[in-house]
Design a protein around this motif. Structure first.
Motif, PDB file in Angstrom:
ATOM      1  N   ASP A 219      -1.510  -3.512 -16.100  1.00  0.00           N
ATOM      2  CA  ASP A 219      -2.307  -2.384 -15.612  1.00  0.00           C
ATOM      3  C   ASP A 219      -3.236  -2.731 -14.466  1.00  0.00           C
ATOM      4  N   LYS A 220      -3.422  -4.019 -14.200  1.00  0.00           N
ATOM      5  CA  LYS A 220      -4.448  -4.380 -13.216  1.00  0.00           C
ATOM      6  C   LYS A 220      -4.075  -5.658 -12.475  1.00  0.00           C
ATOM      7  N   GLN A 221      -4.266  -5.654 -11.171  1.00  0.00           N
ATOM      8  CA  GLN A 221      -4.052  -6.860 -10.388  1.00  0.00           C
ATOM      9  C   GLN A 221      -5.149  -7.885 -10.688  1.00  0.00           C
ATOM     10  N   SER A 222      -4.777  -9.166 -10.635  1.00  0.00           N
ATOM     11  CA  SER A 222      -5.742 -10.225 -10.931  1.00  0.00           C
ATOM     12  C   SER A 222      -6.455 -10.724  -9.677  1.00  0.00           C
ATOM     13  N   PHE A 223      -5.985 -10.325  -8.505  1.00  0.00           N
ATOM     14  CA  PHE A 223      -6.565 -10.681  -7.212  1.00  0.00           C
ATOM     15  C   PHE A 223      -6.453 -12.167  -6.902  1.00  0.00           C
ATOM     16  N   VAL A 224      -5.430 -12.806  -7.457  1.00  0.00           N
ATOM     17  CA  VAL A 224      -5.066 -14.157  -7.047  1.00  0.00           C
ATOM     18  C   VAL A 224      -4.351 -14.049  -5.701  1.00  0.00           C
ATOM     19  N   ASN A 225      -4.695 -14.909  -4.746  1.00  0.00           N
ATOM     20  CA  ASN A 225      -4.128 -14.802  -3.397  1.00  0.00           C
ATOM     21  C   ASN A 225      -2.958 -15.732  -3.134  1.00  0.00           C
TER      22      ASN A 225
ATOM     23  N   ALA B 140     -12.401   1.674  -5.292  1.00  0.00           N
ATOM     24  CA  ALA B 140     -11.089   1.944  -5.873  1.00  0.00           C
ATOM     25  C   ALA B 140     -10.834   1.108  -7.111  1.00  0.00           C
ATOM     26  N   GLU B 141     -11.230  -0.177  -7.046  1.00  0.00           N
ATOM     27  CA  GLU B 141     -11.042  -1.032  -8.218  1.00  0.00           C
ATOM     28  C   GLU B 141     -11.901  -0.536  -9.378  1.00  0.00           C
ATOM     29  N   LYS B 142     -13.159  -0.217  -9.085  1.00  0.00           N
ATOM     30  CA  LYS B 142     -14.061   0.227 -10.145  1.00  0.00           C
ATOM     31  C   LYS B 142     -13.608   1.543 -10.762  1.00  0.00           C
ATOM     32  N   ALA B 143     -12.962   2.393  -9.943  1.00  0.00           N
ATOM     33  CA  ALA B 143     -12.505   3.683 -10.451  1.00  0.00           C
ATOM     34  C   ALA B 143     -11.221   3.571 -11.264  1.00  0.00           C
ATOM     35  N   GLY B 144     -10.429   2.495 -11.013  1.00  0.00           N
ATOM     36  CA  GLY B 144      -9.218   2.302 -11.790  1.00  0.00           C
ATOM     37  C   GLY B 144      -7.932   2.682 -11.106  1.00  0.00           C
ATOM     38  N   LEU B 145      -7.915   2.799  -9.783  1.00  0.00           N
ATOM     39  CA  LEU B 145      -6.656   3.020  -9.084  1.00  0.00           C
ATOM     40  C   LEU B 145      -5.761   1.795  -9.251  1.00  0.00           C
ATOM     41  N   ARG B 146      -4.434   2.006  -9.215  1.00  0.00           N
ATOM     42  CA  ARG B 146      -3.487   0.931  -9.502  1.00  0.00           C
ATOM     43  C   ARG B 146      -2.371   0.871  -8.470  1.00  0.00           C
ATOM     44  N   TYR B 147      -1.734  -0.292  -8.441  1.00  0.00           N
ATOM     45  CA  TYR B 147      -0.484  -0.452  -7.704  1.00  0.00           C
ATOM     46  C   TYR B 147       0.491   0.628  -8.167  1.00  0.00           C
ATOM     47  N   GLY B 148       1.136   1.291  -7.215  1.00  0.00           N
ATOM     48  CA  GLY B 148       2.160   2.277  -7.549  1.00  0.00           C
ATOM     49  C   GLY B 148       1.658   3.689  -7.722  1.00  0.00           C
ATOM     50  N   ASP B 149       0.359   3.911  -7.695  1.00  0.00           N
ATOM     51  CA  ASP B 149      -0.157   5.286  -7.770  1.00  0.00           C
ATOM     52  C   ASP B 149       0.242   6.041  -6.507  1.00  0.00           C
ATOM     53  N   LYS B 150       0.744   7.258  -6.684  1.00  0.00           N
ATOM     54  CA  LYS B 150       1.172   8.084  -5.555  1.00  0.00           C
ATOM     55  C   LYS B 150       0.129   9.164  -5.281  1.00  0.00           C
ATOM     56  N   PHE B 151      -0.294   9.287  -4.025  1.00  0.00           N
ATOM     57  CA  PHE B 151      -1.287  10.294  -3.652  1.00  0.00           C
ATOM     58  C   PHE B 151      -0.668  11.694  -3.721  1.00  0.00           C
TER      59      PHE B 151
ATOM     60  N   ALA C  99       2.083  -6.619  -7.236  1.00  0.00           N
ATOM     61  CA  ALA C  99       1.662  -5.788  -8.369  1.00  0.00           C
ATOM     62  C   ALA C  99       0.795  -6.550  -9.358  1.00  0.00           C
ATOM     63  N   ASN C 100       1.066  -7.847  -9.524  1.00  0.00           N
ATOM     64  CA  ASN C 100       0.320  -8.628 -10.513  1.00  0.00           C
ATOM     65  C   ASN C 100      -0.870  -9.380  -9.920  1.00  0.00           C
ATOM     66  N   TYR C 101      -0.719  -9.870  -8.708  1.00  0.00           N
ATOM     67  CA  TYR C 101      -1.776 -10.667  -8.081  1.00  0.00           C
ATOM     68  C   TYR C 101      -2.522  -9.852  -7.011  1.00  0.00           C
ATOM     69  N   SER C 102      -1.896  -9.714  -5.834  1.00  0.00           N
ATOM     70  CA  SER C 102      -2.561  -9.065  -4.706  1.00  0.00           C
ATOM     71  C   SER C 102      -1.558  -8.879  -3.573  1.00  0.00           C
ATOM     72  N   SER C 103      -1.940  -8.076  -2.591  1.00  0.00           N
ATOM     73  CA  SER C 103      -1.075  -7.920  -1.422  1.00  0.00           C
ATOM     74  C   SER C 103      -0.968  -9.232  -0.657  1.00  0.00           C
ATOM     75  N   GLU C 104      -2.032 -10.062  -0.702  1.00  0.00           N
ATOM     76  CA  GLU C 104      -1.985 -11.361  -0.040  1.00  0.00           C
ATOM     77  C   GLU C 104      -0.928 -12.260  -0.678  1.00  0.00           C
TER      78      GLU C 104
ATOM     79  N   ARG D 174       7.547  -0.772  -9.661  1.00  0.00           N
ATOM     80  CA  ARG D 174       6.585   0.254 -10.092  1.00  0.00           C
ATOM     81  C   ARG D 174       6.851   0.670 -11.541  1.00  0.00           C
ATOM     82  N   GLN D 175       8.127   0.848 -11.877  1.00  0.00           N
ATOM     83  CA  GLN D 175       8.491   1.178 -13.252  1.00  0.00           C
ATOM     84  C   GLN D 175       8.336  -0.035 -14.177  1.00  0.00           C
ATOM     85  N   LEU D 176       8.649  -1.211 -13.629  1.00  0.00           N
ATOM     86  CA  LEU D 176       8.619  -2.439 -14.423  1.00  0.00           C
ATOM     87  C   LEU D 176       7.214  -2.739 -14.928  1.00  0.00           C
ATOM     88  N   VAL D 177       6.212  -2.692 -14.029  1.00  0.00           N
ATOM     89  CA  VAL D 177       4.855  -3.036 -14.442  1.00  0.00           C
ATOM     90  C   VAL D 177       4.204  -1.915 -15.251  1.00  0.00           C
TER      91      VAL D 177
END
Length: 581
Positions: free
Chosen positions: A482-488, A162-173, A540-545, A466-469
C-alpha cells in the motif's frame, strides 16, 4: 510576495532551451508555452503570429516609405498603430474577445520575430518560473504519468502533502476541484493541482480494489524540485549521476553531495548524465563545470549587446575532481547543459557520449512587467572556451521547424538534411570541433527508438504491476503493497521477475483487449518486458528513483558510456589540466 515595478530587472542569466522550460523539444515545449485549447489549434496560433507580424510589418509597412523619408519608424508610431489595431479589434470583431489572451499573443508574436527563445510570461507562468529556479514549488507532491486512458500517480514524494494524505502508486485522477480530469493531459493535471501554499485542492482518484472514487482534500505545500533526480553505483567503480532536472539554485551543492556520497561507496570513475536537461541558471553551470576544470580556466564566454562585448566566466577554483569522466547528452540537452559539456569537450577533460545536443546559445534575462507578468529577452550569446558558438541556426523563421529539428532529419524527398557547415575550432590537443551545431558527441550512440510493441509493453507493465501491488493478481497476493518505502537504490537481487510471475504478466496482457499484443510479439520482447516489470515493481515498492535506476541499468547509451571510460582515463593524463600524473 514583493511587488516589482516595470523598471526593476532580474539580472540573472537564463541558460535554458526555451529561456525557461524543461521539457522534451516540441510537444512539451508547445504544451508548456501554449494553453491546451491553443495547442489543439496550432495552425490558428501560427496565424496569430503572422497577423501580429502583419500588424508590425504590414500596417507599418504601408507607411514605411514615408516613415523612412522622415527618419524611420518611431516608438510613438508603433504605440499608436498598436492602439489603433487594438481598438479596431475590440470595436469590430464578431465574437467574444479575451483581452488577456490577445495581449499575450501580441507580445509573444513580436518576441518570436526576434528569435525562438525570447518569450512572454503571463502571471501563472512567471510564478512557475520563479518556483523552478528556487528548486521548489507549491503543490501536493506526486510524480504523474499519462497512460492510454488517463493520468496516474507514478510515485509520491516523501514528506509532502500527497504522502500524508495517502495517495498511492497507480491512483488515477478522476476529478480536480470538481472538474472532470479523465481526459486531461499530465500538464493539465499538474497545472490544476499546483497553487498557492496553504490552499486546499479537492480531487478524486480511482483506486484498484475500491468500488467508488476515493476523495481527498489536500492542503498544498512545498515540493522539492531537485536538479539531481538520482545517483548510484554501476559496475567497475563507476558512479552515475542523473543531473536531469535543470540548473537551479541548489544544483552545484547537490552535485557535491552526490559525488561525496559515491566516493564513500568506492567511486573511481563518473558518468554525468545531462540528457534531457534543458538548462537553467548560468552561474550554476559554471559551478558544475568548475567541479572538473581547474580554477582560472574559462568555462564560457558571454558576448553581450549589439557590439558583442565579451566577458569570460572562469572556473571558480577550489577542490577539483580528477577522476575519469564521461558526460552524456542528447537532443534534449540545452544551453546550461551545453555549456558544461562544451567546456569538458574543449579541454579534453572527458568523453562526450550520446547524440547531438539541442543547440541553444542565446542568453535571456528576465524583465518583470506590470501586473505580475514578464518576459525573457535575448541579451547575449554563449561561446565555449575555445570560441565555438552553441547556437543552432534559426534563420528559417519557423518556430515549429526549430523545435522539431532532428540531427538526422530528412527533406521531403527522403534525403538527409546536411548539417550547417559550422566554424572549425582547434582544441589544445589538436582536435577540430565545429561551432553553430550545438555539442556533437565524441562517441555517438543514438537512442534506440521504441518500436510499437515495446511501447505497448510499457503500458501493460504498468497496468499489470498496478493490479499486482493491489493484491489482485491470483496467486501473487503476497506482492500487495500500500505504500512506497522511498528507498532510492535497487540492489542486484531486488524485484527479480520469476518465470511464474512473467507467465502471469503474459496471461494478463493477452487478456487485455487494449494491449493489442500477441503471443509471438510477447516472445519477441520477453527480455525487455521483464526489465519493464522490474522497473515498475521498483517504482511501486521503493520510489521513482529506484525505478529509474533499473531503467538506466538496461540503457544502451549508459552501457556505451561505461565502455568509454578507458578513453576518459587517457584524457585525464593527456589533457594537461592537472600537470604531471
Amino acid at each position: 510576495m514583493l511587488r516589482v515595478s516595470s523598471r526593476q530587472v532580474n539580472r540573472r542569466f537564463l541558460a535554458t532551451k526555451s529561456g525557461h522550460r524543461s521539457y522534451v523539444i516540441i510537444e512539451s515545449y508547445l504544451r508548456s508555452r501554449l494553453k491546451p485549447r491553443m495547442l489543439k489549434n496550432f495552425p490558428i496560433i501560427a496565424i496569430v503570429v503572422i497577423v501580429v507580424g502583419a500588424v508590425v510589418g504590414g500596417v507599418f509597412g504601408h507607411r514605411s516609405d514615408a516613415a523612412a523619408e522622415q527618419g524611420g519608424v518611431t516608438n510613438e508610431m508603433i504605440t499608436k498603430q498598436l492602439r489603433e489595431a487594438d481598438k479596431v479589434i475590440i470595436d469590430n470583431y464578431a465574437g467574444k474577445i479575451a483581452l488577456e489572451d490577445l495581449t499575450e499573443g501580441s507580445i509573444q508574436g513580436m518576441l518570436w520575430t526576434l528569435d525562438p527563445h525570447s518569450s512572454f510570461f503571463n502571471r501563472r507562468e512567471l510564478k512557475k518560473l520563479d518556483e523552478e529556479q528556487s528548486s521548489q514549488f507549491y503543490g501536493i507532491g506526486v510524480s504523474i504519468f499519462q497512460h492510454r486512458d488517463g493520468v496516474y500517480v507514478q510515485s509520491v514524494v516523501p514528506g509532502t502533502p500527497a504522502e500524508k494524505a495517502g495517495l498511492r502508486y497507480g491512483d488515477k485522477f478522476m476529478t480536480v476541484e470538481g472538474k472532470d480530469a479523465t481526459e486531461w493531459t499530465a500538464s493539465e493535471v499538474s497545472k490544476n493541482v499546483r497553487g498557492e501554499r496553504g490552499t486546499p485542492v479537492k480531487l478524486t482518484v480511482e483506486r484498484v480494489g475500491v468500488k467508488d472514487p476515493v476523495a481527498f482534500e489536500i492542503i498544498r505545500g512545498g515540493v522539492p524540485l531537485p536538479s539531481i533526480r538520482n545517483y548510484f553505483m554501476l559496475p567497475n567503480g563507476t558512479g552515475y549521476i542523473a543531473l536531469t532536472g535543470g540548473f537551479q539554485q541548489t544544483t552545484a551543492d547537490e552535485l557535491t553531495e552526490a559525488i561525496n556520497d559515491l566516493k564513500k561507496q568506492g567511486m573511481k570513475n563518473l558518468i554525468l548524465d545531462l540528457r534531457n536537461n534543458p538548462g537553467g541558471i548560468l552561474e550554476q553551470a559554471v559551478e558544475v563545470a568548475s567541479k572538473f576544470i581547474p580554477g582560472g580556466q574559462t568555462i564560457v564566454s558571454v558576448k553581450t549587446g549589439r557590439l558583442g562585448q565579451k566577458r569570460d566566466l572562469p572556473a571558480i577554483g577550489g577542490d577539483v575532481e580528477t577522476m575519469p569522466l564521461v558526460v552524456m547528452i542528447n537532443g534534449g540537452s540545452a544551453s546550461a547543459s551545453e555549456i558544461v559539456a562544451g567546456a569538458i569537450q574543449d579541454y579534453d577533460r572527458g568523453v562526450i557520449v550520446g547524440s547531438d545536443s539541442f543547440g541553444k546559445g542565446l542568453v535571456q534575462r528576465i524583465f518583470r512587467l506590470p501586473y505580475g507578468t514578464g518576459l525573457t529577452l535575448t541579451t547575449a550569446r554563449y561561446y565555449t572556451p575555445f570560441g565555438r558558438s552553441l547556437q543552432r541556426d534559426y534563420s528559417s523563421g519557423s518556430i515549429y521547424d526549430y523545435y522539431t529539428h532532428l540531427a538526422d532529419a530528412e527533406d521531403s524527398e527522403g534525403h538527409a538534411v546536411p548539417k550547417p557547415e559550422g566554424v572549425p575550432v582547434k582544441t589544445a590537443n589538436g582536435r577540430i570541433l565545429y561551432g553553430g551545431r550545438g555539442i556533437e558527441p565524441d562517441v555517438r550512440v543514438d537512442p534506440i527508438a521504441d518500436p510499437q510493441k515495446k511501447a505497448k509493453v510499457n503500458e501493460e507493465a504498468f497496468f499489470f504491476v498496478r493490479q499486482l501491488v493491489a493484491g489482485k493478481i491470483p496467486g501473487f497476493e503476497t506482492y500487495k503493497n500500500d505504500k512506497q518505502s522511498f528507498v532510492n537504490v535497487v540492489r542486484p537481487g531486488d524485484f527479480a521477475v520469476s518465470d511464474k510471475l512473467f507467465d502471469a504478466f503474459v496471461k494478463f496482457s493477452l487478456a487485455d483487449k487494449e494491449s493489442h499484443l500477441s503471443t509471438a510479439a510477447m516472445d519477441e520482447v520477453a527480455a525487455y518486458a521483464r526489465s519493464r516489470i522490474r522497473e515498475e515493481l521498483a517504482t511501486a515498492n521503493y520510489s521513482s528513483e529506484a525505478g529509474f535506476q533499473v531503467l538506466m541499468e538496461n540503457d544502451p547509451q549508459v552501457a556505451k558510456a561505461i565502455e568509454s571510460m578507458p578513453e576518459a582515463s587517457k584524457l585525464v593524463d593527456t589533457a594537461g589540466l592537472f600537470g604531471q600524473r
